[in-house]
Write a protein that holds these residues in place. Structure first.
Motif, PDB file in Angstrom:
ATOM      1  N   ARG A 134       0.860  -1.194   0.000  1.00 52.33           N
ATOM      2  CA  ARG A 134       0.000   0.000   0.000  1.00 52.33           C
ATOM      3  C   ARG A 134       0.888   1.234   0.000  1.00 52.33           C
ATOM      4  N   THR A 135       0.477   2.247  -0.753  1.00 49.83           N
ATOM      5  CA  THR A 135       1.284   3.462  -0.841  1.00 49.83           C
ATOM      6  C   THR A 135       1.062   4.416   0.322  1.00 49.83           C
ATOM      7  N   GLY A 136      -0.088   4.379   0.930  1.00 52.09           N
ATOM      8  CA  GLY A 136      -0.466   5.422   1.870  1.00 52.09           C
ATOM      9  C   GLY A 136      -1.198   6.510   1.104  1.00 52.09           C
ATOM     10  N   ILE A 137      -1.832   7.389   1.835  1.00 57.37           N
ATOM     11  CA  ILE A 137      -2.679   8.419   1.228  1.00 57.37           C
ATOM     12  C   ILE A 137      -1.827   9.524   0.605  1.00 57.37           C
ATOM     13  N   THR A 138      -2.283   9.991  -0.551  1.00 60.24           N
ATOM     14  CA  THR A 138      -1.772  11.217  -1.131  1.00 60.24           C
ATOM     15  C   THR A 138      -2.980  12.053  -1.503  1.00 60.24           C
ATOM     16  N   GLY A 139      -2.847  13.350  -1.538  1.00 57.44           N
ATOM     17  CA  GLY A 139      -4.015  14.179  -1.807  1.00 57.44           C
ATOM     18  C   GLY A 139      -3.659  15.580  -2.244  1.00 57.44           C
ATOM     19  N   LEU A 140      -4.654  16.240  -2.825  1.00 55.06           N
ATOM     20  CA  LEU A 140      -4.544  17.633  -3.247  1.00 55.06           C
ATOM     21  C   LEU A 140      -5.849  18.343  -2.915  1.00 55.06           C
ATOM     22  N   SER A 141      -5.777  19.647  -2.683  1.00 59.12           N
ATOM     23  CA  SER A 141      -6.993  20.419  -2.451  1.00 59.12           C
ATOM     24  C   SER A 141      -7.723  20.592  -3.777  1.00 59.12           C
ATOM     25  N   ARG A 142      -9.049  20.684  -3.693  1.00 61.02           N
ATOM     26  CA  ARG A 142      -9.869  20.865  -4.896  1.00 61.02           C
ATOM     27  C   ARG A 142      -9.761  22.291  -5.414  1.00 61.02           C
ATOM     28  N   GLY A 143     -10.029  22.468  -6.707  1.00 63.15           N
ATOM     29  CA  GLY A 143     -10.086  23.796  -7.295  1.00 63.15           C
ATOM     30  C   GLY A 143      -8.740  24.481  -7.332  1.00 63.15           C
ATOM     31  N   ASN A 144      -8.786  25.810  -7.494  1.00 60.93           N
ATOM     32  CA  ASN A 144      -7.526  26.538  -7.607  1.00 60.93           C
ATOM     33  C   ASN A 144      -7.347  27.589  -6.524  1.00 60.93           C
ATOM     34  N   LYS A 145      -8.229  27.617  -5.523  1.00 59.60           N
ATOM     35  CA  LYS A 145      -8.134  28.668  -4.514  1.00 59.60           C
ATOM     36  C   LYS A 145      -6.872  28.584  -3.673  1.00 59.60           C
TER      37      LYS A 145
END
Length: 179
Positions: free
Chosen positions: A149-160
């Motif tokens: 398993r890689t573990g969680i990765t993430g980004l905020s939505r939109g461009n704000k």
């Protein structure tokens, strides 16, 4: 106790991941998962850290990480305003008689079969943690030979919240009197 996802934009320098992990270790903070990878700009790395604790501990983590010289930006990601993903690779013991059942489960989850051998399959699945956990629960009757398993990765939505790397570097230079 709650989980918090931190998205860090850091200088892409040797040892940066070690320094961040070392901070957690020195302070006795627990890391649930940590992922890192270079961004579209090779000068920077995006590190996603998932940590658990009470409000005081999570606040302390943010303050301590923010102090690190390599850290350009830190965002606290939450479920409503971010997209999270995790990747798993699962090697399952699967002779010809077991394959159809495993393939059916993989199809339901839109997983990819990426390797087939006489006695095993390797399946790749990307999604939210809950999706991956549900997939693994359905595979309970099969023999899992290996799992990664890689573990969680993430980004905020939109461009704000998109930070302009040049602007961050300019502000850093001003703060250090290097303009």
């Amino acid at each position: 106790m709650r989980k918090q996802v931190y998205s860090l934009l850091v200088d892409n320098t040797p040892g940066v991941l070690s320094r961040i992990a070392g901070l957690f270790s020195r302070r006795g903070f627990s890391i649930d998962s940590i992922t890192a990878g270079v961004t579209a700009d090779p000068r920077f790395t995006r590190i996603t850290v998932v940590a658990s604790g009470d409000e005081r501990i999570l606040s302390q983590i943010e303050k301590q990480v923010r102090k690190l010289e390599d850290v350009l930006e830190i965002k606290l990601l939450n479920d409503e305003e971010a997209v999270y993903r995790e990747l798993i690779l699962v090697k399952i013991k699967a002779d010809a008689t077991l394959r159809p059942g495993i393939i059916a489960i993989a199809d339901v989850f839109r997983a990819k079969i990426i390797d087939v051998e006489k006695e095993s399959l390797i399946i790749e699945l990307t999604g939210a943690q809950s999706k991956l956990d549900a997939f693994l629960n359905l595979l309970d009757g099969y023999e899992i030979l290996e799992l990664a398993r890689t573990g969680i990765t993430g980004l905020s939505r939109g461009n704000k919240d998109i930070a302009d790397a040049e602007e961050i570097l300019r502000k850093r230079a001003e703060e250090n009197g290097l303009d």
